[in-house]
Design a protein around this motif. Sequence first.
Motif, mmCIF file in Angstrom:
data_model
loop_
_atom_site.group_PDB
_atom_site.id
_atom_site.type_symbol
_atom_site.label_atom_id
_atom_site.label_comp_id
_atom_site.label_asym_id
_atom_site.label_seq_id
_atom_site.Cartn_x
_atom_site.Cartn_y
_atom_site.Cartn_z
ATOM 1 N N THR A 1 5.699 -0.539 3.838
ATOM 2 C CA THR A 1 7.148 -0.672 3.699
ATOM 3 C C THR A 1 7.661 0.212 2.578
ATOM 4 O O THR A 1 8.660 0.927 2.738
ATOM 5 C CB THR A 1 7.532 -2.138 3.415
ATOM 6 N N ARG A 2 6.997 0.168 1.423
ATOM 7 C CA ARG A 2 7.423 0.981 0.279
ATOM 8 C C ARG A 2 7.387 2.470 0.615
ATOM 9 O O ARG A 2 8.216 3.242 0.159
ATOM 10 C CB ARG A 2 6.529 0.726 -0.935
ATOM 11 N N LEU A 3 6.406 2.858 1.431
ATOM 12 C CA LEU A 3 6.245 4.275 1.760
ATOM 13 C C LEU A 3 7.084 4.708 2.956
ATOM 14 O O LEU A 3 7.082 5.889 3.316
ATOM 15 C CB LEU A 3 4.763 4.582 2.038
ATOM 16 N N LYS A 4 7.788 3.760 3.570
ATOM 17 C CA LYS A 4 8.702 4.049 4.686
ATOM 18 C C LYS A 4 8.012 4.778 5.837
ATOM 19 O O LYS A 4 8.483 5.803 6.332
ATOM 20 C CB LYS A 4 9.905 4.877 4.197
ATOM 21 N N LEU A 5 6.882 4.235 6.274
ATOM 22 C CA LEU A 5 6.193 4.798 7.429
ATOM 23 C C LEU A 5 7.010 4.555 8.696
ATOM 24 O O LEU A 5 7.600 3.488 8.855
ATOM 25 C CB LEU A 5 4.815 4.142 7.596
ATOM 26 N N ASP A 6 7.027 5.534 9.594
ATOM 27 C CA ASP A 6 7.713 5.322 10.866
ATOM 28 C C ASP A 6 6.828 4.473 11.792
ATOM 29 O O ASP A 6 5.658 4.206 11.494
ATOM 30 C CB ASP A 6 8.114 6.651 11.518
ATOM 31 N N LYS A 7 7.385 4.058 12.923
ATOM 32 C CA LYS A 7 6.696 3.102 13.809
ATOM 33 C C LYS A 7 5.368 3.649 14.327
ATOM 34 O O LYS A 7 4.354 2.944 14.337
ATOM 35 C CB LYS A 7 7.611 2.751 14.981
ATOM 36 N N GLU A 8 5.346 4.932 14.732
ATOM 37 C CA GLU A 8 4.119 5.516 15.276
ATOM 38 C C GLU A 8 3.020 5.573 14.211
ATOM 39 O O GLU A 8 1.847 5.310 14.495
ATOM 40 C CB GLU A 8 4.396 6.928 15.823
ATOM 41 N N SER A 9 3.420 5.919 12.987
ATOM 42 C CA SER A 9 2.439 6.000 11.896
ATOM 43 C C SER A 9 1.896 4.615 11.548
ATOM 44 O O SER A 9 0.704 4.458 11.270
ATOM 45 C CB SER A 9 3.074 6.635 10.663
ATOM 46 N N ARG A 10 2.762 3.607 11.583
ATOM 47 C CA ARG A 10 2.306 2.233 11.317
ATOM 48 C C ARG A 10 1.306 1.798 12.392
ATOM 49 O O ARG A 10 0.303 1.133 12.095
ATOM 50 C CB ARG A 10 3.483 1.258 11.269
ATOM 51 N N PHE A 11 1.574 2.157 13.624
ATOM 52 C CA PHE A 11 0.676 1.788 14.720
ATOM 53 C C PHE A 11 -0.676 2.494 14.548
ATOM 54 O O PHE A 11 -1.735 1.896 14.772
ATOM 55 C CB PHE A 11 1.292 2.157 16.067
ATOM 56 N N GLU A 12 -0.647 3.758 14.094
ATOM 57 C CA GLU A 12 -1.892 4.493 13.852
ATOM 58 C C GLU A 12 -2.719 3.813 12.755
ATOM 59 O O GLU A 12 -3.944 3.678 12.880
ATOM 60 C CB GLU A 12 -1.576 5.943 13.434
ATOM 61 N N VAL A 13 -2.051 3.362 11.703
ATOM 62 C CA VAL A 13 -2.740 2.679 10.603
ATOM 63 C C VAL A 13 -3.331 1.365 11.090
ATOM 64 O O VAL A 13 -4.476 1.027 10.794
ATOM 65 C CB VAL A 13 -1.777 2.439 9.412
ATOM 66 N N ARG A 14 -2.551 0.614 11.882
ATOM 67 C CA ARG A 14 -3.035 -0.688 12.378
ATOM 68 C C ARG A 14 -4.203 -0.507 13.348
ATOM 69 O O ARG A 14 -5.124 -1.313 13.387
ATOM 70 C CB ARG A 14 -1.891 -1.455 13.024
ATOM 71 N N ALA A 15 -4.131 0.565 14.140
ATOM 72 C CA ALA A 15 -5.244 0.840 15.062
ATOM 73 C C ALA A 15 -6.512 1.167 14.280
ATOM 74 O O ALA A 15 -7.610 0.731 14.636
ATOM 75 C CB ALA A 15 -4.878 2.005 15.974
ATOM 76 N N TYR A 16 -6.365 1.901 13.183
ATOM 77 C CA TYR A 16 -7.512 2.239 12.329
ATOM 78 C C TYR A 16 -8.118 0.968 11.730
ATOM 79 O O TYR A 16 -9.339 0.824 11.657
ATOM 80 C CB TYR A 16 -7.048 3.192 11.220
#
Length: 544
Positions: free
Chosen positions: A191-206
């Motif tokens: 949230t602090r880093l303001k990741l977009d939705k696709e990037s958040r999904f990539e992190v969660r997949a990792y």
Amino acid sequence: MGNVNLFIKDNIKSVGKDIYIVPEIPEKKLNNALKSYGDGVSYESILALYDDTLFGSASDGFLFTGEKMLHNKYGIFLYSDIELVEYIENITTDDKGKEKKEEWIIIQTKDNKTHKLTYGLMNIDKKKFTDFLNKIITEFEDYKEEDQLKEMADMPNELKVAYLKIIINMTFIDDEEIDEKELAELFLLMTRLKLDKESRFEVRAYITEISYDNLLSVEELLEIIKSHSESSHYQSLMISLAKDLINVYFSTNCTTNRDFKFLDKYKNLFELSDAEIDLAYDTVENDYKLLKEDLDDDAITRNAKELAAKAAAAGTPLAAVYISGSVIGMSAAGITSGLATLGMGMGMTGGLAVIGIIGVLSYKGVKHLTGANELDKYKTRELMLHEVIKQTQKTISLIIDDVNYIVQKLNDTILNHSEQTEKIKKLTQMVAQFQGALKSVDNKSNLYQNSANRLQSPKILDNDRLKSLTEEPTKKPLYDFVIENYELKTVEIDNEKVERFVLKENVKTEILDKMAEIFKALGYFDMDNILKSKASGMIKGIFG
């Protein structure tokens, strides 16, 4: 060959006194210098300022960027245009045998022009200054201006994803699982880093698929960070990475023990000194005190001053340590704002960080009200906690948004599967109903908050008043930020149809929140500024 921006920041202090380096250039000095002789220069690119005035106004002196040097009398010198820099010393003896020493600097440019610098070097060692400039023109070929004031939230998503993956690696290697506490810290950081939705999904997949077989190496992830960051920011990013690693480690293990094997293993790879590592630990511990203890403004100030002294000793500005925000959940702008409130002299910052700092200037007098009202002594902590609450609420909202995204993908997968059962269908519909209702409640909450925030900004903007309040170069971004959310419309005032700037209908809640801070900090609604604006309008009307 290194980076000229880093060289200037690391070495310019050695040539004399009254030199200020970004991000610790006082905003008043910077504005005076830019108005005096820096017209057209972006304040975000300023590396250093030399103040050659007797009373500290900085209207005379030098400004340095990664591309050029500017002087109030001699003008602009592009490093790429300088052929030679020479120190001249001339000693003469008068009739009485008394020696007189004169010094000056010769700058010869590639167009065969010679400039003799004698003025404006009051507190500069001319010989060291000559050596400094000669190193710039002989040891570097690539002269490029970099944005010195960017917070991590405004950096590329590829960089932020790689940064988060290093922290995820640590949480997995620690005990081969990523638990709820670790996930919560990762979500807050996203949230602090303001990741977009696709990037958040990539992190969660990792996170979901992580194992020793598909773990990306820290070396590989650091290369991604380096390739997507400017050289001026890399050291700050590494100290911030250490700080965020320490926070997740402390939070998960319920300890403040500094026996942190992952950080010890990689600190050389992060290119961090022992002093910088200690600073990262001290920063986390200080933030924890802020959140968990009932500290008044005086106590917060003492702690912040101690931390600033440690940062200076480590050769790192305090503002740079917080490039990714505070580990307790505040954005970079939020923590900088709180420290600015206490008069910590956080200097200048760019983009929305400017808005963060200026958003608390209305509290400037609070620290002087020591005994008048017991509640006043806790204003800074209250301000920071409000920022934490906002960031936490935003994190919850993003998690809801991501759950919807994941459930939609799950639904699509199940519906396309040939061997689905009726029971799976019903469960899928039930989950969809619940997540839909949850999103609906979140949308309603956001709508009410949006309506409340709209009341904090003028519906019809007094454009002349706002312009007069944002004349200084470092406040210009505030005008640009506000005016983008207004549109010219025909309105009726006193039975007369006129064109005015009217607040747009679909302004996001967080933007309205920032605008409210700006109007308050600038004193837009103060009676003095209203009267000045009206008087100015009348004069313009009289003289056309």
